[in-house]
Structure formats: C-alpha cells, structure tokens
Design an enzyme around this catalytic site. Sequence first.
Site, PDB file in Angstrom:
ATOM      1  N   SER A  43     -26.973 -41.735 -63.813  1.00  0.00           N
ATOM      2  CA  SER A  43     -26.255 -41.441 -65.065  1.00  0.00           C
ATOM      3  C   SER A  43     -25.119 -42.440 -65.241  1.00  0.00           C
ATOM      4  O   SER A  43     -24.535 -42.523 -66.323  1.00  0.00           O
ATOM      5  CB  SER A  43     -25.727 -40.008 -65.057  1.00  0.00           C
ATOM      6  N   LYS A 111     -31.396 -40.073 -53.637  1.00  0.00           N
ATOM      7  CA  LYS A 111     -32.076 -39.071 -54.479  1.00  0.00           C
ATOM      8  C   LYS A 111     -33.148 -39.793 -55.268  1.00  0.00           C
ATOM      9  O   LYS A 111     -32.958 -40.925 -55.710  1.00  0.00           O
ATOM     10  CB  LYS A 111     -31.095 -38.354 -55.417  1.00  0.00           C
ATOM     11  N   GLU A 113     -36.499 -39.113 -58.192  1.00  0.00           N
ATOM     12  CA  GLU A 113     -37.102 -38.202 -59.167  1.00  0.00           C
ATOM     13  C   GLU A 113     -38.618 -38.140 -58.995  1.00  0.00           C
ATOM     14  O   GLU A 113     -39.248 -39.182 -58.806  1.00  0.00           O
ATOM     15  CB  GLU A 113     -36.784 -38.668 -60.597  1.00  0.00           C
ATOM     16  N   GLU A 180     -33.295 -29.796 -62.684  1.00  0.00           N
ATOM     17  CA  GLU A 180     -32.531 -30.062 -63.907  1.00  0.00           C
ATOM     18  C   GLU A 180     -33.191 -29.425 -65.125  1.00  0.00           C
ATOM     19  O   GLU A 180     -34.387 -29.617 -65.360  1.00  0.00           O
ATOM     20  CB  GLU A 180     -32.395 -31.589 -64.104  1.00  0.00           C
TER      21      GLU A 180
HETATM   22  O1  KIV Z   1     -27.891 -39.134 -62.482  1.00  0.00           O
HETATM   23  C1  KIV Z   1     -27.352 -38.022 -62.421  1.00  0.00           C
HETATM   24  O2  KIV Z   1     -26.171 -37.841 -62.732  1.00  0.00           O
HETATM   25  C2  KIV Z   1     -28.163 -36.911 -61.972  1.00  0.00           C
HETATM   26  C3  KIV Z   1     -27.593 -35.533 -62.139  1.00  0.00           C
HETATM   27  C4  KIV Z   1     -27.647 -35.140 -63.560  1.00  0.00           C
HETATM   28  C5  KIV Z   1     -28.248 -34.561 -61.259  1.00  0.00           C
HETATM   29  O3  KIV Z   1     -29.236 -37.086 -61.494  1.00  0.00           O
END
Ligand code: KIV
Length: 262
Positions: A43, A111, A113, A180
């Site tokens: 993000s 992390k 996806e 999410e």
């Molecule tokens: O990129 C991000 O901020 C996220 C959150 C919304 C979980 O993946």
Amino acid sequence: MTTAKIRQMKVNGEKIAMLTSYDFTLASLVDEAGIDMLLVGDSASNVVCGNLYTLPITVDEMIFLTKGVVRAARHALVVCDMPFGSYQVSEEEAVRNAIKILKESGCDAVKIEGGEEIVPAIRHMIRVGVPVMGHLGLTPQSVNQFGGYGLRAKEEAEADKLLHDAKLLDEAGCFAITLEKIPAALAEKVTKAVSCPVIGIGAGNGTDGQVLVLHDMLGLNQGFKPKFLRHFASLGDEIKTAVGNYIEAVKDSSFPSAEESY
Ligand code: KIV
C-alpha cells in the site's frame, strides 16, 4: 517479537494488533506505542508514492522503505509485502526475491497474496528459512482481475475456495494469514479452522487480530473512508492547521522570534 510469539498469542487468546508503516519516524512512534507487528505494505505504492494501485511498486523500493522501519522496530515484528511480479512468475524467482527482501531489508518475514497457486513457492520459502504471512480475500494486486476493491467471497463458491486456500496456507506453514474485506462470519469460520493466527482488515471481529493502514486510521488520508475503517485521530486536520499557522507566522514575521534566533 517473533513469529513463534505471534502464534502463541492465538493459543493464549490474546488479540494481535498490526499496523502498516513505511518510514523510520512514524514506525518509531507506532513501535513505542506497543504494536505487535509492523507491516511495510505494498500500500506504500498508494500512500507513499501516490499511485492508484499497488502494482507499480518494486522489490528495491519495498526494501528501501523496509530498512527504515526495521531500524525503528525495537519490539514489533516487521513484515514486508512481496510486490506484484516478484513471486508470480516462478517458484525459483519467488524464493530468490523473498531471500533478497529478508537479507537486504532486515525484516522478519514476508507477506504474499494468493492461495493454492502459490503454495509451492510458500513451502519452498519456509523450507529455506523465510517466514511467510499469507493474504486472502481482497488481494489488491489482483485488482485488474477483480475489477475493483469490493467485498470478496460473498458467494458460496468463493467462500468455499477461500476456506480451502486458508487451510492450505496453514498446512504449508504460514505463521499468520491476513484476510481482507470478506464477510465477518466467513472470517470467523476461517479463524477457527486454521492453527495460525488470522489478522483481519474489513473482516469483522472474529479474527485473532486486526491490521489497518496507518495513514488511514490516523486520518491522514482524508478522502478514504470505507465502512471498515475507524479514524483513531484526525491528523490530516491537525497538520493543515499547523502548516496554516506556520505560513501565517512567516508572512507576518512573528516567526522566528528573538528567543528562536541565535
Ligand atoms: O499493503 C497493505 O497495506 C496490506 C494491508 C491492507 C493488509 O496488505
């Protein structure tokens, strides 16, 4: 904080608090306040770089931002998002990029996806020592496929697939999973079905923890107010007032005063 402690928090029934961060100064404040996990989310592409989507941000840009957050984190576990294109092409490239991110940024985990399709890559990452957090439901890197940022898994088929994917991520060894923007009842069902902690955003109160984008919850990103978001401060207004006061003081020559001069 370690991934083992994050797992233990689920066992203890202790809720997990996570926020995004993208720079040393804000991450220091968030860490000092006692956050459990800091997420350098992709993000950053929106919040830091002003892009419409998360897609353009690169591995090197994520590493640059994560280094500042890692320097700030005295307590929190730092998780770095693997950006679009860094893990989808092949298992080998995914593992190489995960190792690069861990080595160069100093973060504790990555992390990523997706569900079943990325499980082989996740297994490989974990095997070589990279802790992985999964991310299901609304996965913003697939915005072009979804056609927007609406609620996911409303229909039974998608909900069943999400539950199936969550179980696979858990079995593959993910230390946690982000869910999410999905119905609260489904998020609660997934949370009960997996052994690893589930961290929700727009997924109700039945998960093991919550994550929000820092700039959103502080009221810095004033145009964005989805139903799931609570503003815990109105820093956008405070900044505008402070800057307005500064401009006025410069223009009327009341700043700097004699006491503020050498
Ligand atoms: O990129 C991000 O901020 C996220 C959150 C919304 C979980 O993946």
